[in-house]
Scaffold this active site. Structure first.
Site, PDB file in Angstrom:
ATOM      1  N   ARG A 101      31.861  16.859 -41.544  1.00 30.26           N
ATOM      2  CA  ARG A 101      31.510  17.575 -43.344  1.00 30.26           C
ATOM      3  C   ARG A 101      30.150  17.823 -43.551  1.00 30.26           C
ATOM      4  NH1 ARG A 101      30.189  12.871 -47.047  1.00 30.26           N
ATOM      5  NH2 ARG A 101      29.684  11.462 -45.734  1.00 30.26           N
ATOM      6  N   LYS A 120      26.413  20.266 -46.591  1.00 31.65           N
ATOM      7  CA  LYS A 120      27.484  19.292 -46.343  1.00 31.65           C
ATOM      8  C   LYS A 120      28.670  19.555 -47.658  1.00 31.65           C
ATOM      9  CE  LYS A 120      26.368  14.175 -44.425  1.00 31.65           C
ATOM     10  NZ  LYS A 120      25.651  13.753 -45.313  1.00 31.65           N
ATOM     11  N   ASP A 132      38.290  16.188 -44.609  1.00 30.97           N
ATOM     12  CA  ASP A 132      38.662  16.978 -45.511  1.00 30.97           C
ATOM     13  C   ASP A 132      37.925  17.923 -45.083  1.00 30.97           C
ATOM     14  OD1 ASP A 132      37.650  16.123 -47.274  1.00 30.97           O
ATOM     15  OD2 ASP A 132      38.892  16.179 -48.872  1.00 30.97           O
ATOM     16  N   GLY A 133      36.992  17.482 -45.020  1.00 30.94           N
ATOM     17  CA  GLY A 133      35.450  17.970 -45.227  1.00 30.94           C
ATOM     18  C   GLY A 133      34.446  18.494 -46.133  1.00 30.94           C
ATOM     19  N   ARG A 190      20.574  20.315 -46.696  1.00 35.39           N
ATOM     20  CA  ARG A 190      19.825  19.954 -45.933  1.00 35.39           C
ATOM     21  C   ARG A 190      18.898  20.055 -44.839  1.00 35.39           C
ATOM     22  NH1 ARG A 190      22.746  14.436 -43.049  1.00 35.39           N
ATOM     23  NH2 ARG A 190      24.362  15.778 -41.906  1.00 35.39           N
ATOM     24  N   ARG A 197      21.521  13.888 -32.480  1.00 37.10           N
ATOM     25  CA  ARG A 197      21.991  12.740 -31.951  1.00 37.10           C
ATOM     26  C   ARG A 197      21.991  11.851 -31.317  1.00 37.10           C
ATOM     27  NH1 ARG A 197      24.808  12.788 -37.632  1.00 37.10           N
ATOM     28  NH2 ARG A 197      24.506  14.567 -38.290  1.00 37.10           N
ATOM     29  N   ASP A 267      25.504   7.666 -34.083  1.00 34.93           N
ATOM     30  CA  ASP A 267      26.080   9.188 -34.920  1.00 34.93           C
ATOM     31  C   ASP A 267      24.776   9.406 -35.461  1.00 34.93           C
ATOM     32  OD1 ASP A 267      27.832   7.290 -35.240  1.00 34.93           O
ATOM     33  OD2 ASP A 267      27.774   9.161 -36.587  1.00 34.93           O
ATOM     34  N   ASN A 268      24.245   8.286 -36.080  1.00 34.16           N
ATOM     35  CA  ASN A 268      23.698   8.238 -37.481  1.00 34.16           C
ATOM     36  C   ASN A 268      21.748   7.791 -36.871  1.00 34.16           C
ATOM     37  OD1 ASN A 268      25.894   9.178 -38.695  1.00 34.16           O
ATOM     38  ND2 ASN A 268      25.811   7.544 -39.537  1.00 34.16           N
ATOM     39  N   ASP A 277      21.969  10.267 -42.266  1.00 36.41           N
ATOM     40  CA  ASP A 277      22.858  10.268 -42.576  1.00 36.41           C
ATOM     41  C   ASP A 277      23.401   9.408 -44.125  1.00 36.41           C
ATOM     42  OD1 ASP A 277      24.055  12.423 -41.575  1.00 36.41           O
ATOM     43  OD2 ASP A 277      25.479  11.365 -40.389  1.00 36.41           O
TER      44      ASP A 277
HETATM   45  P1  AMP Z   1      28.830   9.192 -41.769  1.00 36.36           P
HETATM   46  O1  AMP Z   1      30.024   8.304 -42.010  1.00 36.36           O
HETATM   47  O2  AMP Z   1      28.831  10.483 -42.276  1.00 36.36           O
HETATM   48  O3  AMP Z   1      28.309   9.026 -40.223  1.00 36.36           O
HETATM   49  O4  AMP Z   1      29.988  10.255 -41.083  1.00 36.36           O
HETATM   50  C1  AMP Z   1      30.888   9.902 -39.837  1.00 36.36           C
HETATM   51  C2  AMP Z   1      31.961  10.158 -39.035  1.00 36.36           C
HETATM   52  O5  AMP Z   1      32.756  11.252 -39.807  1.00 36.36           O
HETATM   53  C3  AMP Z   1      31.060  11.924 -39.026  1.00 36.36           C
HETATM   54  O6  AMP Z   1      32.085  12.708 -37.587  1.00 36.36           O
HETATM   55  C4  AMP Z   1      31.602  12.843 -40.275  1.00 36.36           C
HETATM   56  O7  AMP Z   1      31.588  14.202 -39.884  1.00 36.36           O
HETATM   57  C5  AMP Z   1      32.758  11.791 -40.260  1.00 36.36           C
HETATM   58  N1  AMP Z   1      33.168  12.546 -42.188  1.00 36.36           N
HETATM   59  C6  AMP Z   1      33.030  11.869 -42.955  1.00 36.36           C
HETATM   60  N2  AMP Z   1      33.235  12.202 -44.050  1.00 36.36           N
HETATM   61  C7  AMP Z   1      33.967  13.238 -43.771  1.00 36.36           C
HETATM   62  C8  AMP Z   1      34.670  14.212 -44.791  1.00 36.36           C
HETATM   63  N3  AMP Z   1      35.461  13.967 -45.846  1.00 36.36           N
HETATM   64  N4  AMP Z   1      35.432  14.918 -43.934  1.00 36.36           N
HETATM   65  C9  AMP Z   1      35.178  15.110 -42.251  1.00 36.36           C
HETATM   66  N5  AMP Z   1      34.740  14.346 -41.552  1.00 36.36           N
HETATM   67  C10 AMP Z   1      33.812  13.209 -42.088  1.00 36.36           C
HETATM   68 MG    MG Z   2      26.776  10.045 -39.377  1.00 36.85          MG
END
Ligand code: AMP
Ligand code: MG
Length: 511
Positions: A101, A120, A132-133, A190, A197, A267-268, A277
């Site tokens: 996203r 984002k 859903d992005g 951002r 990462r 990844d964070n 993140d």
């Molecule tokens: P995060 O928890 O933000 O570190 O995200 C972990 C993973 O989930 C990353 O690959 C994000 O891009 C994906 N992700 C989180 N929220 C969404 C969303 N609403 N739509 C698509 N991918 C998401």
């Molecule tokens: Mg993340």
């Protein structure tokens, strides 16, 4: 408004598929995407100081044209893309993740360096998997406010340039109770030097794609660690060592202000050490080292405050594993990892001495600091308020009576109270012995002990209001966060222990 583009990331290989079809992306570093263009989006907040970093003038910052960019109504002729990365989540390899996203618009020559601009919430990418992005207002408010707050606190962090309503309403199961509802959608822009990462390297190592692992590492060193000129394999060790140092520096900052990230997956973890993140993060209220803000992690508490040093080290170990094929020198990696714990302890001791205004060497300092933390834990003392109080009081005022507002318990046992009285007397004496002017000591201490921090209950209140289209508290907090160390009278109402009615300050991972 013309950014001076410096899109060196695009020199790396792009995915040949240009659709948003969810897929495994192989032999590429990113995928070009078509971000959503919104028509009913509305700007809520923007950060002038962040814009200045990008070389945006005051006039441009206030222009309609720039507002249209920040609200994703036009893209200034950039070539947006979503990046590939993988990661270990909660201790387990999760495979390909990537920008699900987030969409990067480009890299811009800024005041002091090149910055990457990323939005984002602009819809799906090949990495969106089941998501859903899009982004919702509550998580976007949290990201905007806290990343800006961290910048003003002096903690390495990604920045937030803007927060906007998307004008749309994605469906979210907010409380994970099988009851999805429409929520206001939002867009955050951002900014960071890069969004590379640990997981960006891990994905290539996991796939045994050593060619692309080397290309990414060489690229990262060339642009973000330019003093290392890769001539032989040992330069990859120097790179790793510097990543470890930057991660350590950020970690010491977090611990010293009681910040708990909440989701320290690989990844964070930004390769250049910025906090990245902002999800279910939080600040310690009552000092409790086992506290985690993340309800999803409530059982194992992997990401609890006291475990952050272990986790950063664990994440570095995963990065070392990923980089290992480039130099195959296990011993050298081990040496760096083995040093980490001791370096952390040494740096933390120095930081805690600064927090307590101790500028000379005394054999008792370590035990004095340890006793303070024990007392804070036993008596449920507020982390931020305790240190700030000790900074604001002059030596003769350092009495139990003067700190009585920092506790979360109404009545304290005589034993505990006497321990506090003893500790304060020792502290007074230690300060007197070092012979530093008391006013100077207080002013210096304030630089290490924030007065204003964004607690989760404050954010929650701002979110609840914003969801009812009242943005007053959101705006107020976005101003107050700019002076965390000052005696700003406008912040006075917030300089108290978290109210009883405020809940436990924890959240889930939901986006
Ligand atoms: P995060 O928890 O933000 O570190 O995200 C972990 C993973 O989930 C990353 O690959 C994000 O891009 C994906 N992700 C989180 N929220 C969404 C969303 N609403 N739509 C698509 N991918 C998401
Ligand atoms: Mg993340």
């Amino acid at each position: 408004m013309d950014f001076k583009l410096d899109n060196h990331f695009l020199e790396l290989r792009a995915d040949v598929d240009r659709t948003n079809r969810p897929r495994q992306v192989l032999d590429a570093f990113y995928s070009y995407v078509e971000p959503r263009v919104f028509t009913d989006s509305k700007l809520l907040l923007s950060s002038e100081s962040c814009a200045m970093l990008l070389g945006v003038s005051k006039d441009q910052f206030h222009s309609k044209y720039f507002e249209n960019f920040l609200t994703a109504q036009l893209n200034l002729g950039m070539e947006p893309y979503a990046c590939l990365y993988g990661g270990h989540q909660f201790g387990h390899w999760a495979g390909q993740l990537g920008d699900g996203r987030a969409i990067t618009f480009g890299q811009v020559k800024g005041l002091d360096q090149t910055y990457t601009i990323q939005f984002k919430g602009l819809g799906p990418t090949p990495y969106s998997r089941a998501g859903d992005g899009y982004a919702v207002l509550r998580s976007s408010i949290r990201e905007y406010l806290m990343s800006e707050a961290m910048a003003y606190l002096g903690v390495p962090t990604t920045r937030a340039l803007s927060l906007a309503l998307s004008g749309e309403f994605p469906m979210r199961d907010r409380y994970y109770n099988g009851n999805p509802k429409k929520e206001p959608g939002a867009i955050v822009c951002r900014v960071a030097p890069n969004f590379i990462r640990f997981g960006s390297f891990e994905i290539f190592a996991a796939r045994e794609d050593l060619i692309n692992l080397k290309i990414l590492t060489d690229y990262t060193i060339e642009h973000y660690f330019p003093e290392i000129k890769v001539q032989d394999k040992s330069d990859y060790i120097r790179f790793f060592e510097q990543v470890a140092q930057k991660s350590l520096e950020t970690l010491v900052h977090w611990q010293s202000i009681g910040f708990v990230h909440g989701v320290l997956n690989t990844d964070n973890m930004c390769i250049t050490g910025e906090t990245i993140d902002y999800g279910p993060y939080g600040f310690l209220d009552a000092y409790d080292p086992s506290w985690t803000p993340n309800t999803t992690d409530a059982q194992h508490r992997r990401y609890r405050y006291e475990n952050q040093p272990n986790i950063v080290l664990w994440n570095l170990l995963k990065l070392a594993n990923a980089l290992y094929p480039l130099c195959e020198d296990a011993k050298a990696f081990e040496t760096i990892l083995n040093r980490f714990k001791l370096q952390f302890e040494q740096q933390m001791l120095q930081k805690n001495k600064l927090k307590l205004g101790l500028y000379t060497e005394a054999a008792t300092d370590e035990s004095m600091i340890e006793s303070l933390f024990n007392l804070m834990f036993e008596s449920k003392a507020d982390f931020t308020l305790t240190f700030r109080k000790l900074s604001e009081l002059n030596r003769s005022q350092l009495t139990f009576e003067s700190i009585k507002d920092v506790f979360y318990i109404d009545s304290m046992t005589d034993k505990l109270k006497n321990q506090w009285i003893d500790w304060l007397m020792n502290f007074q004496k230690r300060l007197a012995d070092q012979g530093v002017d008391d006013l100077v000591r207080q002013e210096k201490m304030k630089q290490h002990n924030p007065r204003f921090i964004l607690r989760n209950y404050m954010l929650e209140e701002a979110i609840q209001k914003a969801e009812l289209e009242d943005y007053s508290l959101l705006t107020e907090l976005s101003e107050l966060l700019k002076t965390p160390y000052h005696d700003n009278p406008k912040a006075d109402q917030w300089i108290v222990v978290k109210p009883n009615t405020a809940g436990d300050s924890s959240l889930s991972c939901s986006s």
